[in-house]
Design an enzyme around this catalytic site. Sequence first.
Site, PDB file in Angstrom:
ATOM      1  CD  GLU A 174      10.132  12.846  11.429  1.00  0.00           C
ATOM      2  OE1 GLU A 174       9.014  12.615  11.348  1.00  0.00           O
ATOM      3  OE2 GLU A 174      10.926  12.463  10.538  1.00  0.00           O
TER       4      GLU A 174
ATOM      5  CD  GLU B  91      12.969   0.809   9.861  1.00  0.00           C
ATOM      6  OE1 GLU B  91      13.544   1.655   9.960  1.00  0.00           O
ATOM      7  OE2 GLU B  91      13.643  -0.506   9.803  1.00  0.00           O
TER       8      GLU B  91
ATOM      9  CB  CYS C 261      13.095   8.989   8.412  1.00  0.00           C
ATOM     10  SG  CYS C 261      14.029   7.974   7.461  1.00  0.00           S
TER      11      CYS C 261
ATOM     12  CE  LYS D  61      -1.950   3.039   1.975  1.00  0.00           C
ATOM     13  NZ  LYS D  61      -1.307   4.581   1.531  1.00  0.00           N
TER      14      LYS D  61
HETATM   15  P1  NAP Z   1       2.592   8.695   7.134  1.00  0.00           P
HETATM   16  O1  NAP Z   1       1.535   9.744   7.095  1.00  0.00           O
HETATM   17  O2  NAP Z   1       2.638   7.856   8.524  1.00  0.00           O
HETATM   18  O3  NAP Z   1       2.034   7.691   5.879  1.00  0.00           O
HETATM   19  C1  NAP Z   1       2.920   6.575   5.627  1.00  0.00           C
HETATM   20  C2  NAP Z   1       1.986   5.512   4.779  1.00  0.00           C
HETATM   21  O4  NAP Z   1       0.888   5.238   5.876  1.00  0.00           O
HETATM   22  C3  NAP Z   1       1.176   6.122   3.707  1.00  0.00           C
HETATM   23  O5  NAP Z   1       1.031   4.970   2.745  1.00  0.00           O
HETATM   24  C4  NAP Z   1      -0.183   6.370   4.336  1.00  0.00           C
HETATM   25  O6  NAP Z   1      -1.311   6.361   3.275  1.00  0.00           O
HETATM   26  C5  NAP Z   1      -0.050   5.231   5.276  1.00  0.00           C
HETATM   27  N1  NAP Z   1      -1.278   5.586   6.387  1.00  0.00           N
HETATM   28  C6  NAP Z   1      -1.884   6.999   6.865  1.00  0.00           C
HETATM   29  N2  NAP Z   1      -2.694   6.575   7.639  1.00  0.00           N
HETATM   30  C7  NAP Z   1      -2.902   5.305   7.943  1.00  0.00           C
HETATM   31  C8  NAP Z   1      -3.747   4.465   8.886  1.00  0.00           C
HETATM   32  N3  NAP Z   1      -4.535   5.016   9.685  1.00  0.00           N
HETATM   33  N4  NAP Z   1      -3.748   3.180   8.510  1.00  0.00           N
HETATM   34  C9  NAP Z   1      -2.772   2.521   7.479  1.00  0.00           C
HETATM   35  N5  NAP Z   1      -2.031   3.316   7.033  1.00  0.00           N
HETATM   36  C10 NAP Z   1      -2.019   4.753   6.998  1.00  0.00           C
HETATM   37  O7  NAP Z   1       3.942   8.980   6.785  1.00  0.00           O
HETATM   38  P2  NAP Z   1       4.296  10.188   5.427  1.00  0.00           P
HETATM   39  O8  NAP Z   1       4.035  11.421   5.692  1.00  0.00           O
HETATM   40  O9  NAP Z   1       3.997   9.314   4.383  1.00  0.00           O
HETATM   41  O10 NAP Z   1       5.939   9.940   5.578  1.00  0.00           O
HETATM   42  C11 NAP Z   1       6.767  10.857   6.159  1.00  0.00           C
HETATM   43  C12 NAP Z   1       7.134  10.020   7.670  1.00  0.00           C
HETATM   44  O11 NAP Z   1       7.765   8.724   7.502  1.00  0.00           O
HETATM   45  C13 NAP Z   1       8.054  10.755   8.609  1.00  0.00           C
HETATM   46  O12 NAP Z   1       7.711  10.729   9.847  1.00  0.00           O
HETATM   47  C14 NAP Z   1       9.427  10.089   8.113  1.00  0.00           C
HETATM   48  O13 NAP Z   1      10.281  10.286   9.289  1.00  0.00           O
HETATM   49  C15 NAP Z   1       9.025   8.725   8.184  1.00  0.00           C
HETATM   50  N6  NAP Z   1       9.694   7.704   7.617  1.00  0.00           N
HETATM   51  C16 NAP Z   1      10.700   6.904   8.151  1.00  0.00           C
HETATM   52  C17 NAP Z   1      11.466   6.160   7.412  1.00  0.00           C
HETATM   53  C18 NAP Z   1      12.471   5.053   8.337  1.00  0.00           C
HETATM   54  O14 NAP Z   1      13.058   4.097   7.738  1.00  0.00           O
HETATM   55  N7  NAP Z   1      12.445   5.169   9.587  1.00  0.00           N
HETATM   56  C19 NAP Z   1      11.842   6.201   6.175  1.00  0.00           C
HETATM   57  C20 NAP Z   1      11.140   7.199   5.527  1.00  0.00           C
HETATM   58  C21 NAP Z   1      10.014   7.914   6.179  1.00  0.00           C
HETATM   59  P3  NAP Z   1      -1.560   7.713   2.718  1.00  0.00           P
HETATM   60  O15 NAP Z   1      -0.520   8.329   1.849  1.00  0.00           O
HETATM   61  O16 NAP Z   1      -2.992   7.316   1.704  1.00  0.00           O
HETATM   62  O17 NAP Z   1      -2.290   8.728   3.834  1.00  0.00           O
END
Ligand code: NAP
Length: 494
Positions: free
Chosen positions: A397, A266, A300, A190
């Site tokens: 962040e 992650e 991240c 997804k």
């Molecule tokens: P996000 O809002 O948490 O979304 C990540 C994924 O989760 C997207 O596919 C999103 O779908 C989905 N999602 C959102 N709400 C959900 C729910 N209730 N149930 C299931 N899935 C759900 O994060 P983001 O804004 O895309 O990414 C940025 C974040 O990722 C930052 O905090 C960054 O630090 C972190 N990150 C961490 C790493 C690591 O390796 N530690 C690497 C990269 C990024 P939708 O897009 O459809 O909302």
Amino acid sequence: MSASHNIKADPETLDFHAFSHGLYIDGQWRASHDGGRIDVVDPSTEAVIAAVPDATLEDGALAVEAAARAAESWRATPPRKRSEILRRCFELMVERSETLATLISLENGKALRDARGEVAYAAEFFRWNAEEAVRITGEFGTSPSGANRIVVDYQPIGICVLITPWNFPAAMATRKIAPALAAGCTVILKPASETPLTAYALAALYEEAGVPPGVVNVVTTSKPGVVTAAMLSDPRVRKLSFTGSTGVGRTLLGEAAKHVISCSMELGGNAPFIVFDDADLEAALDGAMIAKMRNAGEACTAANRLYVQSGIYDAFAEGLTRRMNGLRVGAGADAATECGPMITRKAVDKIDRLVKDAVSRGARVLCGGTITAQKGFFYPPTVLSDVPTTAEMAKEEIFGPVAPLSRFEDEAEVIARANNTEYGLAAYIYTADLARGMRVASKVEAGMIALNRGLLSDPAAPFGGVKQSGLGREGGQHHGIAEFMEAKYIAATI
Ligand code: NAP
């Protein structure tokens, strides 16, 4: 049908339709159950460039069905064969790297040079796991009583739901798909709603490489909460691997707990970047530019708090400001761009709020700090000096091109400040004293430490965080693949 044939890496002629045929389920491209679509926006221009299907609960269930149907034959596929398919995925990614990089730049906004770096990194997970697939071993021993033998076999964990963010649309997917397939699992990906095209382009490429129908399924949805919760409630799903924000990670851990599903998480970061007086100034500045500005700060692992010892502080601040001021800001797919736009208007507003908050608490703007672009989600490269510990950006962040500098006096003080966060993903340390570097590295609470380096991601190294930055590791020797396997102990009297 292959969606990646005859596609030119030219943003003017890139055929987005080829990447938005449908949901990819059981090797078929299908419309969503109710015909719904999600618009994909180019953050550089704010123009809608494509629309992808918006999966419903029924589509999610179909994807689980497909993954379940394919599971038995995939786990029985000889490791050498799985390895060769993964190797072919690597080769095709390398062949198509320019097209994939252009696509990433268009839907994500990142500078083409960053997108090229991402494709190379993403492809490496296939090469690395092609090599790992044929090296999965078990254990054999004798029980201390001598009564029986202990045989430990590692088996594929089962069907995996993989959820990925928009900031690395290729690499976050391949970092999960490649080890899952190497281990013998089938998956449902997804991807993030903002960047689905790369995920679909890669799905077509996997098919071409020989990944059988149902082994990888890709569904995009604007209702991720309900659609993924329904998938997780299917007892055949045994693994959730998530990359994204800590907030969503917490919600998903709760959802997975209802069914006792294995989780790899992650999550977010708040990386300290520590520069001691004895550091090589130019090397520290080079490292800071990479750690802060790769992906325009939308990483991240991005340096979120820059702690610089007082003896080198002024020279570092001056050098960083000069470099940040010199960056070319522009459209992601423009080859000259060094800093692309943010992913959404909301992201720009958040950065603006954090900068205004820091300034209201006494931080000084050395460059940037004001939104000037009329069109596109741009935020200028910004350096802030003397950012107080009370600033919101010391805790949250930033996820943008803002470098907040603070002074420190001694080692104990900077370690305490570095650890004063709920996160623990990455940390950067610059010093000429290797003993101090190792000492500080052992005391800073982070899953990954870059010592005199601005970049630490490597498919051959275990990537992951401590504290609220996550659970489990991706990549590395056996770490990444182990997340997709389960130990089976057989007590045998031989
Ligand atoms: P996000 O809002 O948490 O979304 C990540 C994924 O989760 C997207 O596919 C999103 O779908 C989905 N999602 C959102 N709400 C959900 C729910 N209730 N149930 C299931 N899935 C759900 O994060 P983001 O804004 O895309 O990414 C940025 C974040 O990722 C930052 O905090 C960054 O630090 C972190 N990150 C961490 C790493 C690591 O390796 N530690 C690497 C990269 C990024 P939708 O897009 O459809 O909302």
